[in-house]
Design a protein around this motif. Structure first.
Motif, PDB file in Angstrom:
ATOM      1  N   HIS A 215      -0.776  -4.873  -1.743  1.00 50.14           N
ATOM      2  CA  HIS A 215       0.471  -5.662  -2.141  1.00 50.14           C
ATOM      3  C   HIS A 215       0.531  -7.031  -1.756  1.00 50.14           C
ATOM      4  CE1 HIS A 215       1.581  -1.400  -0.356  1.00 50.14           C
ATOM      5  NE2 HIS A 215       1.092  -1.217  -1.528  1.00 50.14           N
ATOM      6  N   LEU A 216       0.360  -7.367  -0.291  1.00 51.58           N
ATOM      7  CA  LEU A 216       0.516  -8.750   0.065  1.00 51.58           C
ATOM      8  C   LEU A 216      -0.451  -9.519  -0.606  1.00 51.58           C
ATOM      9  CD1 LEU A 216       1.732 -10.633   1.952  1.00 51.58           C
ATOM     10  CD2 LEU A 216      -0.044 -10.011   3.633  1.00 51.58           C
TER      11      LEU A 216
ATOM     12  N   GLN B 252       0.608 -10.793  -3.952  1.00 52.30           N
ATOM     13  CA  GLN B 252       1.677 -11.686  -3.935  1.00 52.30           C
ATOM     14  C   GLN B 252       1.043 -13.137  -3.557  1.00 52.30           C
ATOM     15  OE1 GLN B 252       5.008 -10.652  -4.740  1.00 52.30           O
ATOM     16  NE2 GLN B 252       3.829  -9.153  -5.188  1.00 52.30           N
TER      17      GLN B 252
ATOM     18  N   GLY C 205       5.930  -8.031   7.508  1.00 56.17           N
ATOM     19  CA  GLY C 205       6.134  -7.236   6.346  1.00 56.17           C
ATOM     20  C   GLY C 205       6.062  -7.990   4.920  1.00 56.17           C
ATOM     21  N   GLU C 206       6.312  -6.978   4.012  1.00 56.64           N
ATOM     22  CA  GLU C 206       6.111  -7.504   2.646  1.00 56.64           C
ATOM     23  C   GLU C 206       7.170  -8.635   2.189  1.00 56.64           C
ATOM     24  OE1 GLU C 206       3.583  -6.716   1.098  1.00 56.64           O
ATOM     25  OE2 GLU C 206       2.780  -4.909   1.810  1.00 56.64           O
TER      26      GLU C 206
ATOM     27  N   HIS D 291       0.911  -1.185 -10.670  1.00 55.25           N
ATOM     28  CA  HIS D 291       2.192  -0.402 -10.055  1.00 55.25           C
ATOM     29  C   HIS D 291       2.754   0.336 -11.215  1.00 55.25           C
ATOM     30  CE1 HIS D 291       1.455  -3.092  -6.662  1.00 55.25           C
ATOM     31  NE2 HIS D 291       1.729  -3.940  -7.346  1.00 55.25           N
TER      32      HIS D 291
ATOM     33  N   LEU E 115       5.884  -4.909  -8.689  1.00 54.95           N
ATOM     34  CA  LEU E 115       5.858  -4.311  -7.240  1.00 54.95           C
ATOM     35  C   LEU E 115       7.290  -4.037  -6.968  1.00 54.95           C
ATOM     36  CD1 LEU E 115       4.366  -3.477  -4.704  1.00 54.95           C
ATOM     37  CD2 LEU E 115       4.579  -5.760  -3.987  1.00 54.95           C
TER      38      LEU E 115
ATOM     39  N   PHE F  73       9.965  -3.028  -4.233  1.00 51.83           N
ATOM     40  CA  PHE F  73      10.321  -3.302  -2.693  1.00 51.83           C
ATOM     41  C   PHE F  73      11.425  -2.522  -2.053  1.00 51.83           C
ATOM     42  CE2 PHE F  73       7.914  -7.075  -3.948  1.00 51.83           C
ATOM     43  CZ  PHE F  73       7.406  -7.508  -2.609  1.00 51.83           C
TER      44      PHE F  73
ATOM     45  N   ARG G  39       5.024   1.172  -6.320  1.00 49.86           N
ATOM     46  CA  ARG G  39       4.251   0.618  -5.327  1.00 49.86           C
ATOM     47  C   ARG G  39       3.048   1.219  -4.975  1.00 49.86           C
ATOM     48  NH1 ARG G  39       7.278  -2.528  -1.116  1.00 49.86           N
ATOM     49  NH2 ARG G  39       5.946  -2.830   0.690  1.00 49.86           N
ATOM     50  N   SER G  40       2.014   0.771  -5.576  1.00 52.88           N
ATOM     51  CA  SER G  40       0.646   1.221  -5.181  1.00 52.88           C
ATOM     52  C   SER G  40       0.420   2.678  -5.558  1.00 52.88           C
ATOM     53  CB  SER G  40       0.187   0.711  -4.005  1.00 52.88           C
ATOM     54  OG  SER G  40       0.063  -0.810  -3.902  1.00 52.88           O
TER      55      SER G  40
ATOM     56  N   GLY H 174       1.897   2.936  -1.472  1.00 50.30           N
ATOM     57  CA  GLY H 174       2.832   1.639  -0.873  1.00 50.30           C
ATOM     58  C   GLY H 174       4.201   2.093  -0.185  1.00 50.30           C
TER      59      GLY H 174
END
Length: 449
Positions: A2-3, A6, A85-86, A203, A224, A226, A240-241, A258
Protein backbone atom coordinates in the motif's frame (compact mmCIF):
# COMPACT_ATOMS: atom_id res chain seq x y z
CA UNK A 1 2.52 -2.69 -0.98
CA UNK A 2 0.00 0.00 0.00
CA UNK A 3 2.76 2.45 0.99
CA UNK A 4 4.67 1.72 -2.22
CA UNK A 5 1.67 2.67 -4.33
CA UNK A 6 1.32 5.96 -2.44
CA UNK A 7 5.04 6.74 -2.75
CA UNK A 8 4.87 5.98 -6.46
CA UNK A 9 2.30 8.74 -6.89
CA UNK A 10 4.48 11.13 -4.89
CA UNK A 11 7.57 10.22 -6.93
CA UNK A 12 5.73 11.00 -10.15
CA UNK A 13 4.47 14.43 -9.03
CA UNK A 14 7.64 15.61 -7.33
CA UNK A 15 10.27 13.96 -9.52
CA UNK A 16 12.40 17.14 -9.65
CA UNK A 17 12.06 18.23 -6.03
CA UNK A 18 11.98 15.12 -3.81
CA UNK A 19 14.27 12.11 -3.51
CA UNK A 20 12.49 8.98 -2.24
CA UNK A 21 14.70 6.44 -0.48
CA UNK A 22 13.24 3.23 0.89
CA UNK A 23 14.72 1.67 4.01
CA UNK A 24 14.01 -2.04 4.38
CA UNK A 25 13.79 -2.94 8.08
CA UNK A 26 13.18 -6.71 8.09
CA UNK A 27 11.03 -8.71 10.45
CA UNK A 28 11.55 -12.23 9.08
CA UNK A 29 14.97 -13.91 8.72
CA UNK A 30 14.41 -14.43 4.98
CA UNK A 31 14.01 -10.67 4.59
CA UNK A 32 17.57 -10.02 5.79
CA UNK A 33 19.05 -11.41 2.58
CA UNK A 34 20.08 -8.82 -0.03
CA UNK A 35 19.02 -11.01 -2.94
CA UNK A 36 15.56 -11.58 -1.50
CA UNK A 37 15.19 -7.83 -1.06
CA UNK A 38 16.35 -7.26 -4.63
CA UNK A 39 13.68 -9.66 -5.87
CA UNK A 40 11.01 -7.79 -3.88
CA UNK A 41 12.17 -4.50 -5.43
CA UNK A 42 11.80 -6.01 -8.90
CA UNK A 43 8.48 -7.68 -8.07
CA UNK A 44 6.78 -4.43 -7.08
CA UNK A 45 8.44 -2.30 -9.76
CA UNK A 46 10.17 -0.02 -7.25
CA UNK A 47 12.20 2.65 -9.03
CA UNK A 48 13.63 4.54 -6.06
CA UNK A 49 16.78 3.35 -4.24
CA UNK A 50 16.26 0.92 -1.37
CA UNK A 51 18.62 0.49 1.57
CA UNK A 52 18.66 -2.91 3.28
CA UNK A 53 19.01 -2.37 7.04
CA UNK A 54 19.06 -5.93 8.47
CA UNK A 55 20.54 -4.80 11.81
CA UNK A 56 17.85 -2.09 12.18
CA UNK A 57 20.45 0.63 12.68
CA UNK A 58 18.51 3.30 10.78
CA UNK A 59 15.33 2.08 12.48
CA UNK A 60 16.87 2.92 15.87
CA UNK A 61 18.56 6.14 14.75
CA UNK A 62 15.28 7.56 13.48
CA UNK A 63 13.28 6.29 16.46
CA UNK A 64 11.00 4.13 14.32
CA UNK A 65 8.61 1.76 16.08
CA UNK A 66 6.11 0.76 13.40
CA UNK A 67 5.89 -0.58 9.85
CA UNK A 68 5.54 1.51 7.76
CA UNK A 69 6.97 4.86 8.84
CA UNK A 70 7.70 7.87 6.63
CA UNK A 71 10.30 10.46 7.61
CA UNK A 72 10.64 13.77 5.74
CA UNK A 73 14.08 15.38 5.66
CA UNK A 74 14.70 18.97 4.60
CA UNK A 75 17.46 19.94 2.10
CA UNK A 76 19.93 20.24 5.00
CA UNK A 77 19.21 16.71 6.21
CA UNK A 78 17.11 17.55 9.27
CA UNK A 79 13.93 15.59 10.04
CA UNK A 80 10.98 17.93 9.69
CA UNK A 81 8.15 15.42 9.86
CA UNK A 82 7.28 11.76 10.38
CA UNK A 83 4.24 9.57 9.96
CA UNK A 84 3.77 6.08 11.40
CA UNK A 85 1.28 3.97 9.46
CA UNK A 86 -0.34 4.41 6.07
CA UNK A 87 -0.91 7.87 4.66
CA UNK A 88 -2.97 8.75 1.55
CA UNK A 89 -0.94 10.16 -1.34
CA UNK A 90 -2.99 13.38 -1.48
CA UNK A 91 -2.31 14.19 2.18
CA UNK A 92 1.39 13.52 1.81
CA UNK A 93 1.49 15.58 -1.38
CA UNK A 94 -0.13 18.56 0.35
CA UNK A 95 2.60 18.58 3.01
CA UNK A 96 5.35 18.28 0.40
CA UNK A 97 3.96 21.15 -1.70
CA UNK A 98 4.04 23.46 1.32
CA UNK A 99 7.60 22.46 2.22
CA UNK A 100 8.80 22.80 -1.37
CA UNK A 101 7.41 26.35 -1.58
CA UNK A 102 9.18 27.23 1.67
CA UNK A 103 12.57 25.79 0.66
CA UNK A 104 12.28 27.08 -2.91
CA UNK A 105 11.92 30.61 -1.53
CA UNK A 106 15.20 30.02 0.34
CA UNK A 107 16.95 28.78 -2.81
CA UNK A 108 17.55 25.32 -1.33
CA UNK A 109 15.83 23.14 -3.97
CA UNK A 110 18.23 21.42 -6.35
CA UNK A 111 16.41 20.35 -9.54
CA UNK A 112 19.35 18.90 -11.42
CA UNK A 113 18.58 15.50 -13.01
CA UNK A 114 19.38 12.51 -10.81
CA UNK A 115 20.35 9.63 -13.06
CA UNK A 116 22.93 8.08 -10.76
CA UNK A 117 20.79 5.05 -10.00
CA UNK A 118 19.02 2.80 -12.48
CA UNK A 119 16.00 0.61 -11.65
CA UNK A 120 16.50 -3.13 -11.28
CA UNK A 121 15.84 -4.88 -14.61
CA UNK A 122 12.67 -6.92 -14.97
CA UNK A 123 12.92 -10.67 -15.71
CA UNK A 124 13.21 -11.66 -19.37
CA UNK A 125 10.85 -14.63 -19.21
CA UNK A 126 7.29 -15.55 -20.13
CA UNK A 127 6.25 -15.26 -16.48
CA UNK A 128 7.30 -12.60 -14.01
CA UNK A 129 6.78 -13.28 -10.30
CA UNK A 130 3.67 -15.49 -10.69
CA UNK A 131 1.63 -15.06 -7.52
CA UNK A 132 -1.25 -17.55 -7.58
CA UNK A 133 -2.58 -20.46 -9.65
CA UNK A 134 -5.97 -22.11 -10.11
CA UNK A 135 -6.73 -25.43 -11.80
CA UNK A 136 -10.07 -25.72 -13.60
CA UNK A 137 -10.78 -29.46 -13.49
CA UNK A 138 -13.93 -29.17 -15.63
CA UNK A 139 -12.16 -27.73 -18.66
CA UNK A 140 -8.65 -28.98 -17.80
CA UNK A 141 -7.08 -25.51 -17.70
CA UNK A 142 -4.45 -23.93 -15.50
CA UNK A 143 -4.90 -20.22 -14.74
CA UNK A 144 -1.71 -18.40 -13.70
CA UNK A 145 -1.59 -14.94 -12.14
CA UNK A 146 1.39 -13.54 -14.07
CA UNK A 147 1.63 -10.88 -11.41
CA UNK A 148 4.75 -9.06 -12.59
CA UNK A 149 3.32 -8.77 -16.11
CA UNK A 150 -0.11 -7.60 -14.87
CA UNK A 151 -2.02 -10.34 -16.71
CA UNK A 152 -3.46 -13.85 -16.47
CA UNK A 153 -1.94 -16.71 -18.48
CA UNK A 154 -4.12 -19.74 -19.30
CA UNK A 155 -2.50 -23.06 -20.25
CA UNK A 156 -3.44 -26.70 -20.56
CA UNK A 157 -2.02 -29.12 -17.95
CA UNK A 158 1.07 -29.73 -20.10
CA UNK A 159 1.99 -26.05 -20.43
CA UNK A 160 0.58 -25.16 -23.86
CA UNK A 161 -0.51 -21.52 -23.61
CA UNK A 162 -4.15 -21.10 -24.64
CA UNK A 163 -4.88 -17.49 -23.79
CA UNK A 164 -3.53 -14.25 -22.30
CA UNK A 165 -5.97 -12.14 -20.33
CA UNK A 166 -4.96 -8.50 -20.00
CA UNK A 167 -2.78 -6.26 -22.13
CA UNK A 168 0.25 -6.72 -19.88
CA UNK A 169 0.37 -2.99 -19.09
CA UNK A 170 -0.41 -1.94 -15.54
CA UNK A 171 -3.71 -0.10 -15.36
CA UNK A 172 -7.36 -0.25 -14.35
CA UNK A 173 -9.51 -0.53 -17.43
CA UNK A 174 -12.36 -2.90 -18.23
CA UNK A 175 -12.94 -4.10 -21.78
CA UNK A 176 -11.96 -7.08 -23.87
CA UNK A 177 -9.50 -9.68 -22.61
CA UNK A 178 -6.94 -8.21 -25.03
CA UNK A 179 -7.30 -4.56 -23.99
CA UNK A 180 -8.31 -4.71 -20.30
CA UNK A 181 -5.64 -3.83 -17.78
CA UNK A 182 -4.76 -5.18 -14.32
CA UNK A 183 -2.23 -4.22 -11.64
CA UNK A 184 -0.40 -6.99 -9.80
CA UNK A 185 -3.22 -9.57 -9.91
CA UNK A 186 -3.02 -12.44 -7.40
CA UNK A 187 -6.00 -14.56 -6.34
CA UNK A 188 -7.93 -16.52 -8.96
CA UNK A 189 -11.01 -18.75 -8.99
CA UNK A 190 -13.07 -20.15 -11.86
CA UNK A 191 -16.68 -21.31 -11.99
CA UNK A 192 -18.13 -22.51 -15.30
CA UNK A 193 -16.91 -19.96 -17.84
CA UNK A 194 -16.33 -17.12 -15.37
CA UNK A 195 -12.95 -16.19 -13.93
CA UNK A 196 -12.74 -14.02 -10.80
CA UNK A 197 -9.50 -12.11 -10.17
CA UNK A 198 -8.20 -10.40 -7.03
CA UNK A 199 -6.68 -7.36 -8.74
CA UNK A 200 -4.48 -6.54 -5.80
CA UNK A 201 -2.73 -3.42 -7.06
CA UNK A 202 -6.05 -1.88 -8.08
CA UNK A 203 -7.78 -2.86 -4.82
CA UNK A 204 -10.56 -4.42 -6.87
CA UNK A 205 -12.25 -7.69 -7.84
CA UNK A 206 -12.57 -8.30 -11.56
CA UNK A 207 -14.81 -10.75 -13.44
CA UNK A 208 -13.77 -12.25 -16.77
CA UNK A 209 -16.43 -13.72 -19.06
CA UNK A 210 -14.44 -16.43 -20.82
CA UNK A 211 -17.19 -17.10 -23.37
CA UNK A 212 -17.50 -13.51 -24.53
CA UNK A 213 -13.93 -12.38 -23.80
CA UNK A 214 -14.77 -9.42 -21.59
CA UNK A 215 -13.46 -8.05 -18.28
CA UNK A 216 -15.51 -6.03 -15.79
CA UNK A 217 -15.00 -4.72 -12.27
CA UNK A 218 -17.47 -6.10 -9.74
CA UNK A 219 -16.02 -4.82 -6.45
CA UNK A 220 -13.88 -1.88 -5.46
CA UNK A 221 -13.45 1.64 -6.80
CA UNK A 222 -9.78 1.37 -7.68
CA UNK A 223 -8.93 3.52 -4.66
CA UNK A 224 -7.04 2.25 -1.62
CA UNK A 225 -9.39 2.06 1.36
CA UNK A 226 -8.25 3.70 4.60
CA UNK A 227 -11.20 2.70 6.76
CA UNK A 228 -12.73 -0.63 7.75
CA UNK A 229 -15.72 -0.17 5.49
CA UNK A 230 -19.15 -1.48 6.37
CA UNK A 231 -21.37 -3.70 4.23
CA UNK A 232 -22.79 -2.24 1.05
CA UNK A 233 -22.79 -2.31 -2.75
CA UNK A 234 -19.50 -3.87 -3.83
CA UNK A 235 -18.72 -1.28 -6.53
CA UNK A 236 -19.00 1.56 -4.01
CA UNK A 237 -16.57 0.16 -1.44
CA UNK A 238 -12.86 1.06 -1.31
CA UNK A 239 -10.91 -2.17 -0.82
CA UNK A 240 -7.44 -2.69 0.56
CA UNK A 241 -5.20 -5.25 -1.14
CA UNK A 242 -7.47 -8.22 -1.86
CA UNK A 243 -4.97 -11.09 -2.12
CA UNK A 244 -6.81 -14.41 -2.45
CA UNK A 245 -10.23 -15.79 -3.40
CA UNK A 246 -12.40 -18.82 -2.65
CA UNK A 247 -15.83 -19.50 -4.12
CA UNK A 248 -18.57 -21.28 -2.15
CA UNK A 249 -21.78 -21.40 -4.17
CA UNK A 250 -22.65 -17.79 -4.93
CA UNK A 251 -20.44 -16.37 -2.16
CA UNK A 252 -16.98 -15.19 -3.11
CA UNK A 253 -14.68 -15.04 -0.07
CA UNK A 254 -11.87 -12.50 -0.26
CA UNK A 255 -8.68 -12.42 1.79
CA UNK A 256 -8.45 -8.67 2.35
CA UNK A 257 -4.80 -8.63 3.38
CA UNK A 258 -4.58 -4.88 3.91
CA UNK A 259 -7.57 -4.88 6.28
CA UNK A 260 -6.61 -8.08 8.14
CA UNK A 261 -10.06 -9.46 7.38
CA UNK A 262 -11.98 -11.99 5.31
CA UNK A 263 -14.79 -10.42 3.27
CA UNK A 264 -17.75 -12.04 1.51
CA UNK A 265 -19.22 -10.90 -1.81
CA UNK A 266 -22.72 -12.10 -2.69
CA UNK A 267 -22.46 -12.55 -6.43
CA UNK A 268 -26.24 -12.61 -6.85
CA UNK A 269 -26.93 -9.28 -5.14
CA UNK A 270 -23.59 -7.53 -5.57
CA UNK A 271 -23.41 -6.80 -1.84
CA UNK A 272 -20.07 -6.94 -0.04
CA UNK A 273 -19.53 -7.32 3.69
CA UNK A 274 -16.86 -8.19 6.24
CA UNK A 275 -17.21 -11.87 7.14
CA UNK A 276 -14.45 -12.59 9.66
CA UNK A 277 -11.99 -10.38 11.49
CA UNK A 278 -12.30 -7.18 13.47
CA UNK A 279 -9.57 -5.42 11.50
CA UNK A 280 -7.12 -5.72 14.40
CA UNK A 281 -3.80 -7.31 13.44
CA UNK A 282 -2.94 -10.44 15.42
CA UNK A 283 -3.82 -14.10 15.90
CA UNK A 284 -6.79 -14.03 18.24
CA UNK A 285 -9.52 -16.59 17.49
CA UNK A 286 -13.12 -16.84 18.60
CA UNK A 287 -16.35 -15.37 17.16
CA UNK A 288 -16.05 -14.18 13.57
CA UNK A 289 -16.46 -10.48 14.29
CA UNK A 290 -13.94 -10.46 17.15
CA UNK A 291 -11.16 -12.55 15.63
CA UNK A 292 -7.84 -11.04 14.54
CA UNK A 293 -5.90 -11.83 11.37
CA UNK A 294 -2.53 -10.62 10.09
CA UNK A 295 -2.41 -10.07 6.33
CA UNK A 296 -4.38 -13.16 5.22
CA UNK A 297 -2.94 -14.08 1.83
CA UNK A 298 -4.22 -17.53 0.85
CA UNK A 299 -7.59 -19.32 0.97
CA UNK A 300 -8.81 -22.88 0.45
CA UNK A 301 -12.17 -24.58 0.94
CA UNK A 302 -12.44 -28.05 2.46
CA UNK A 303 -14.58 -29.96 4.95
CA UNK A 304 -17.08 -27.07 5.06
CA UNK A 305 -14.29 -24.87 6.41
CA UNK A 306 -12.40 -21.92 4.92
CA UNK A 307 -8.66 -22.37 5.52
CA UNK A 308 -6.51 -19.24 5.64
CA UNK A 309 -2.79 -18.69 5.18
CA UNK A 310 -2.32 -15.87 7.67
CA UNK A 311 1.06 -14.70 6.42
CA UNK A 312 2.22 -12.03 8.84
CA UNK A 313 1.37 -14.27 11.82
CA UNK A 314 3.10 -17.25 10.14
CA UNK A 315 -0.11 -19.14 10.89
CA UNK A 316 -2.77 -21.32 9.31
CA UNK A 317 -6.32 -20.56 10.43
CA UNK A 318 -9.70 -22.28 9.94
CA UNK A 319 -12.89 -20.24 9.61
CA UNK A 320 -16.34 -21.79 10.07
CA UNK A 321 -18.73 -21.32 7.16
CA UNK A 322 -22.49 -20.77 7.40
CA UNK A 323 -24.20 -24.12 7.12
CA UNK A 324 -27.67 -25.47 7.89
CA UNK A 325 -27.99 -26.04 11.62
CA UNK A 326 -25.26 -23.53 12.56
CA UNK A 327 -26.33 -20.30 14.20
CA UNK A 328 -24.21 -17.22 13.31
CA UNK A 329 -23.14 -16.88 16.94
CA UNK A 330 -21.63 -20.38 16.81
CA UNK A 331 -19.33 -19.63 13.86
CA UNK A 332 -15.72 -19.30 14.98
CA UNK A 333 -12.17 -18.69 13.80
CA UNK A 334 -9.75 -21.44 14.85
CA UNK A 335 -5.97 -21.64 14.96
CA UNK A 336 -4.27 -24.70 13.47
CA UNK A 337 -0.61 -23.66 13.66
CA UNK A 338 1.08 -20.40 14.61
CA UNK A 339 1.12 -18.69 17.99
CA UNK A 340 2.01 -15.02 17.51
CA UNK A 341 3.09 -12.18 15.25
CA UNK A 342 6.75 -12.63 16.18
CA UNK A 343 6.85 -16.41 16.52
CA UNK A 344 8.17 -17.89 13.31
CA UNK A 345 10.80 -20.31 12.04
CA UNK A 346 11.03 -23.68 10.33
CA UNK A 347 9.95 -26.41 12.72
CA UNK A 348 7.85 -29.50 12.05
CA UNK A 349 5.63 -30.94 14.76
CA UNK A 350 2.09 -30.72 16.03
CA UNK A 351 -0.03 -27.72 16.96
CA UNK A 352 1.69 -24.97 18.89
CA UNK A 353 5.12 -26.57 18.40
CA UNK A 354 5.02 -25.88 14.65
CA UNK A 355 6.79 -22.86 13.18
CA UNK A 356 6.30 -21.44 9.69
CA UNK A 357 7.77 -18.36 8.07
CA UNK A 358 5.31 -16.13 6.20
CA UNK A 359 3.12 -18.73 4.42
CA UNK A 360 1.29 -17.27 1.43
CA UNK A 361 -1.09 -20.00 0.32
CA UNK A 362 -2.90 -23.24 1.16
CA UNK A 363 -4.56 -25.94 -0.96
CA UNK A 364 -6.87 -28.67 0.31
CA UNK A 365 -7.10 -32.18 -1.12
CA UNK A 366 -8.60 -35.33 0.42
CA UNK A 367 -8.19 -34.22 4.01
CA UNK A 368 -4.69 -32.77 3.65
CA UNK A 369 -3.73 -29.11 3.62
CA UNK A 370 -0.74 -28.22 1.45
CA UNK A 371 1.03 -25.11 2.73
CA UNK A 372 3.27 -22.78 0.75
CA UNK A 373 5.75 -21.96 3.52
CA UNK A 374 7.05 -19.16 1.37
CA UNK A 375 9.97 -17.66 3.27
CA UNK A 376 11.24 -21.14 4.17
CA UNK A 377 11.21 -22.07 0.45
CA UNK A 378 9.21 -25.21 1.24
CA UNK A 379 5.88 -26.91 0.73
CA UNK A 380 4.52 -28.57 3.86
CA UNK A 381 1.62 -30.91 4.61
CA UNK A 382 -0.76 -30.17 7.46
CA UNK A 383 -3.42 -32.45 8.91
CA UNK A 384 -6.20 -30.04 9.95
CA UNK A 385 -7.62 -32.56 12.42
CA UNK A 386 -4.48 -33.56 14.34
CA UNK A 387 -2.65 -30.27 13.56
CA UNK A 388 0.47 -32.23 12.59
CA UNK A 389 2.60 -30.32 10.07
CA UNK A 390 5.60 -31.80 8.23
CA UNK A 391 7.99 -30.55 5.55
CA UNK A 392 7.39 -32.31 2.25
CA UNK A 393 9.04 -30.48 -0.65
CA UNK A 394 12.20 -28.39 -0.70
CA UNK A 395 15.52 -28.30 1.10
CA UNK A 396 14.86 -24.85 2.54
CA UNK A 397 17.55 -23.24 0.39
CA UNK A 398 16.42 -20.95 -2.43
CA UNK A 399 16.96 -22.43 -5.88
CA UNK A 400 15.42 -24.04 -8.94
CA UNK A 401 16.08 -27.75 -8.92
CA UNK A 402 13.68 -30.50 -9.92
CA UNK A 403 13.72 -34.07 -8.65
CA UNK A 404 12.66 -36.00 -5.55
CA UNK A 405 10.78 -34.15 -2.83
CA UNK A 406 13.67 -33.75 -0.39
CA UNK A 407 16.16 -32.64 -3.08
CA UNK A 408 14.03 -30.11 -4.96
CA UNK A 409 14.46 -26.40 -4.36
CA UNK A 410 12.08 -23.44 -4.61
CA UNK A 411 12.34 -19.68 -4.14
CA UNK A 412 9.50 -18.11 -2.19
CA UNK A 413 6.62 -20.21 -3.56
CA UNK A 414 3.44 -18.18 -3.23
CA UNK A 415 0.56 -20.04 -4.87
CA UNK A 416 -0.89 -23.57 -4.82
CA UNK A 417 -3.58 -25.49 -6.72
CA UNK A 418 -4.45 -29.18 -7.04
CA UNK A 419 -5.79 -30.97 -10.10
CA UNK A 420 -5.60 -34.46 -11.60
CA UNK A 421 -3.44 -35.72 -8.75
CA UNK A 422 -0.90 -32.95 -9.33
CA UNK A 423 0.03 -30.01 -7.12
CA UNK A 424 0.74 -26.86 -9.14
CA UNK A 425 3.04 -24.34 -7.47
CA UNK A 426 3.59 -20.69 -8.38
CA UNK A 427 7.31 -20.53 -7.66
CA UNK A 428 7.32 -16.78 -7.46
CA UNK A 429 10.96 -15.69 -7.41
CA UNK A 430 11.91 -18.35 -9.98
CA UNK A 431 9.28 -16.98 -12.42
CA UNK A 432 8.13 -20.56 -12.89
CA UNK A 433 5.31 -23.03 -12.36
CA UNK A 434 6.34 -26.27 -10.72
CA UNK A 435 4.35 -29.51 -10.74
CA UNK A 436 4.41 -32.27 -8.14
CA UNK A 437 2.77 -35.68 -8.41
CA UNK A 438 0.99 -36.18 -5.10
CA UNK A 439 1.75 -39.91 -5.05
CA UNK A 440 5.48 -39.78 -5.82
CA UNK A 441 6.53 -36.31 -4.68
CA UNK A 442 8.54 -35.86 -7.88
CA UNK A 443 9.01 -32.19 -8.74
CA UNK A 444 9.18 -30.87 -12.30
CA UNK A 445 9.19 -27.42 -13.88
CA UNK A 446 6.25 -26.85 -16.22
CA UNK A 447 7.60 -25.66 -19.57
CA UNK A 448 5.25 -23.05 -21.02
CA UNK A 449 5.06 -22.91 -24.79
Amino acid sequence: MHLLSQLGKVEHEFANEVIVIGVHSPKFPAEHDDENVRQAVRRYGITHPVVNDPQLRLWRQYGVNAWPTIAILDPRGYVVGAQAGEVPADRLAAVLRRLIREYDAQGLIDRQPRDWLQPEPQPDSLLAFPGKVFFDSVHQRLFIADTGHHRIVVTDPTGHVQQMIGSGIAGFNDGTVETATFSHPYGLVVQDQTLYVADTGNHAIRRVDLDHGTVETIAGTGQLGFTYASAGPARERDLRSPWALALDGTTLYIAMAGMHQIWALDLASGMLRPYAGSGMEGIQGGPLERAWFAQPSGLALGNDVLYVADSEASAIRAVDLPRVGKAPRDLLVHRLVGVGLFDFGDRDGTGDAVRLQHPLDVAWQAGTLYVADSYNNKIKRLDPITRECRSWLGTGQPGLQDGPADNATFWEPGGLAVGNGVLYIADTNNHAIRTVHLQTGMVQTLVLR
